[in-house]
Write a protein that holds these residues in place. Sequence first.
Motif, PDB file in Angstrom:
ATOM      1  N   LYS A 142       0.794  -1.085  -0.085  1.00  0.00           N
ATOM      2  CA  LYS A 142       0.030  -0.073   0.002  1.00  0.00           C
ATOM      3  C   LYS A 142       0.881   1.380   0.211  1.00  0.00           C
ATOM      4  O   LYS A 142       0.458   2.170  -0.595  1.00  0.00           O
ATOM      5  CB  LYS A 142      -1.067  -0.094   1.252  1.00  0.00           C
ATOM      6  N   ARG A 143       2.213   1.180   0.563  1.00  0.00           N
ATOM      7  CA  ARG A 143       2.990   2.410   0.453  1.00  0.00           C
ATOM      8  C   ARG A 143       3.404   2.700  -0.895  1.00  0.00           C
ATOM      9  O   ARG A 143       3.369   3.743  -1.058  1.00  0.00           O
ATOM     10  CB  ARG A 143       4.277   1.974   1.422  1.00  0.00           C
ATOM     11  N   ILE A 144       3.743   1.828  -1.603  1.00  0.00           N
ATOM     12  CA  ILE A 144       4.327   1.930  -2.949  1.00  0.00           C
ATOM     13  C   ILE A 144       3.078   2.737  -3.937  1.00  0.00           C
ATOM     14  O   ILE A 144       3.121   3.681  -4.496  1.00  0.00           O
ATOM     15  CB  ILE A 144       4.592   0.758  -3.617  1.00  0.00           C
ATOM     16  N   ILE A 145       1.698   2.151  -3.863  1.00  0.00           N
ATOM     17  CA  ILE A 145       0.559   2.346  -4.318  1.00  0.00           C
ATOM     18  C   ILE A 145       0.403   4.234  -4.065  1.00  0.00           C
ATOM     19  O   ILE A 145      -0.057   4.800  -4.969  1.00  0.00           O
ATOM     20  CB  ILE A 145      -0.576   1.771  -4.058  1.00  0.00           C
ATOM     21  N   LEU A 146       0.446   4.139  -2.685  1.00  0.00           N
ATOM     22  CA  LEU A 146       0.191   5.670  -2.207  1.00  0.00           C
ATOM     23  C   LEU A 146       1.110   6.503  -2.650  1.00  0.00           C
ATOM     24  O   LEU A 146       0.812   7.875  -3.115  1.00  0.00           O
ATOM     25  CB  LEU A 146      -0.035   5.627  -0.713  1.00  0.00           C
ATOM     26  N   LEU A 147       2.474   6.047  -2.680  1.00  0.00           N
ATOM     27  CA  LEU A 147       3.234   7.167  -3.328  1.00  0.00           C
ATOM     28  C   LEU A 147       2.988   7.428  -4.742  1.00  0.00           C
ATOM     29  O   LEU A 147       3.569   8.527  -5.236  1.00  0.00           O
ATOM     30  CB  LEU A 147       4.903   6.263  -3.235  1.00  0.00           C
ATOM     31  N   LEU A 148       2.784   6.328  -5.537  1.00  0.00           N
ATOM     32  CA  LEU A 148       2.458   6.806  -6.877  1.00  0.00           C
ATOM     33  C   LEU A 148       1.228   7.373  -6.977  1.00  0.00           C
ATOM     34  O   LEU A 148       1.336   8.611  -8.057  1.00  0.00           O
ATOM     35  CB  LEU A 148       1.970   5.170  -7.529  1.00  0.00           C
ATOM     36  N   GLU A 149       0.457   7.346  -6.282  1.00  0.00           N
ATOM     37  CA  GLU A 149      -0.884   8.273  -6.170  1.00  0.00           C
ATOM     38  C   GLU A 149      -0.224   9.698  -5.830  1.00  0.00           C
ATOM     39  O   GLU A 149      -0.856  10.938  -6.424  1.00  0.00           O
ATOM     40  CB  GLU A 149      -1.940   7.877  -5.326  1.00  0.00           C
ATOM     41  N   LEU A 150       0.398   9.904  -5.002  1.00  0.00           N
ATOM     42  CA  LEU A 150       0.784  11.002  -4.352  1.00  0.00           C
ATOM     43  C   LEU A 150       1.651  12.021  -5.479  1.00  0.00           C
ATOM     44  O   LEU A 150       1.401  13.094  -5.679  1.00  0.00           O
ATOM     45  CB  LEU A 150       1.808  10.993  -3.235  1.00  0.00           C
ATOM     46  N   LEU A 151       2.459  11.209  -6.174  1.00  0.00           N
ATOM     47  CA  LEU A 151       3.394  11.967  -7.318  1.00  0.00           C
ATOM     48  C   LEU A 151       2.489  12.134  -8.320  1.00  0.00           C
ATOM     49  O   LEU A 151       2.812  13.247  -9.312  1.00  0.00           O
ATOM     50  CB  LEU A 151       4.580  10.853  -7.702  1.00  0.00           C
ATOM     51  N   THR A 152       1.518  11.265  -8.590  1.00  0.00           N
ATOM     52  CA  THR A 152       0.592  11.613  -9.784  1.00  0.00           C
ATOM     53  C   THR A 152      -0.089  12.992  -9.479  1.00  0.00           C
ATOM     54  O   THR A 152      -0.240  13.694 -10.610  1.00  0.00           O
ATOM     55  CB  THR A 152      -0.399  10.423  -9.965  1.00  0.00           C
ATOM     56  N   CYS A 153      -0.590  12.879  -8.214  1.00  0.00           N
ATOM     57  CA  CYS A 153      -1.179  14.456  -7.950  1.00  0.00           C
ATOM     58  C   CYS A 153      -0.341  15.539  -8.170  1.00  0.00           C
ATOM     59  O   CYS A 153      -0.809  16.832  -8.648  1.00  0.00           O
ATOM     60  CB  CYS A 153      -1.587  14.242  -6.610  1.00  0.00           C
ATOM     61  N   LEU A 154       0.904  15.431  -7.668  1.00  0.00           N
ATOM     62  CA  LEU A 154       1.732  16.494  -7.948  1.00  0.00           C
ATOM     63  C   LEU A 154       2.080  16.769  -9.490  1.00  0.00           C
ATOM     64  O   LEU A 154       2.232  18.013  -9.693  1.00  0.00           O
ATOM     65  CB  LEU A 154       3.049  16.104  -7.023  1.00  0.00           C
ATOM     66  N   ALA A 155       2.249  15.701  -9.980  1.00  0.00           N
ATOM     67  CA  ALA A 155       2.492  15.994 -11.727  1.00  0.00           C
ATOM     68  C   ALA A 155       1.434  16.718 -12.195  1.00  0.00           C
ATOM     69  O   ALA A 155       1.664  17.496 -13.406  1.00  0.00           O
ATOM     70  CB  ALA A 155       2.729  14.673 -12.212  1.00  0.00           C
ATOM     71  N   GLU A 156       0.281  16.666 -11.673  1.00  0.00           N
ATOM     72  CA  GLU A 156      -0.794  17.224 -12.191  1.00  0.00           C
ATOM     73  C   GLU A 156      -1.164  18.688 -11.505  1.00  0.00           C
ATOM     74  O   GLU A 156      -2.129  19.401 -12.023  1.00  0.00           O
ATOM     75  CB  GLU A 156      -2.177  16.566 -12.035  1.00  0.00           C
TER      76      GLU A 156
END
Length: 286
Positions: free
Chosen positions: A147-161
């Motif tokens: 879940k940590r990896i998934i959330l980090l990807l979601e986090l970076l996706t938000c920042l990239a947008e």
Amino acid sequence: MKPILLKITSGPAISFSARSDSKSYKNNSWHYHPEFELIHVIKGAGTLFAGDGIHYFRSGDLVLIGSYLPHYWKFDSLYTTDNPEKSYIELTQFREDFWGKDFLSIPENQKIAALLEKSKQGLVLKGTKADTAKEALTNLIAATDTKRIILLLELLTCLAECRKPGSISSAYKSDNLFTQSERINKIYNYTLQHFKSPIYIKEIAALTNLTENSFCRYFKSCTRKSYTQFIAELRIGHACKLLSEGQKSIKEICYESGFNNITHFNRLFKRMKKIQPNEYRKLINN
């Protein structure tokens, strides 16, 4: 003494760090590390030096610091006294290759890769996507396992947008990454304590045991700007902070920011911010 290369430990059970910190002001200095660093300042305020730039941070700020970008979080004095106000941050630190050498090279991750490249300048992120990222960071800190990896990807996706993140530094690359951290820390701390009063080159040069010419060369090699320009940016940045708080007159802000001439203050503010102080106040309050 060489500058501080921080070794960020993640522990045997995790591949990157995600945590909260109520004592982030302690043991801080001019430093760098290979990890990217995302910090949400939940409570606190102060001055962030990153590369050759300055950012006055406050509660609510979300900042992404790139890999190997030298930086220094200097909290305001009310958070560092013997009986300080409580500060609180949430952060994650991760290496570019912790999920594998080629992971960011795949087409689906182009936006994240571009974000991390931009972060070499230090980014201040705002807007609804940044707010979503703050929630993801809080959830990430509490998460375990995959879940940590998934959330980090979601986090970076938000920042990239996030739309038009603000850059703190230029495309900074120090001519000498291994500058003496003890000396540059001393310069920054002295300047922050005294920038509201006149500071002369001979004073700061003596503090660092350098001649005036040697000091000017040293400071420019570290920051790619003159010390005079650095003080001007610091004073105008402080004026912007006071203008955003909306409590003092322009004249009061001028003198409290280290200027002794309102005409010079207005002229320099317009040159650096492309707008007059009173217009800046209206813009920031709206």
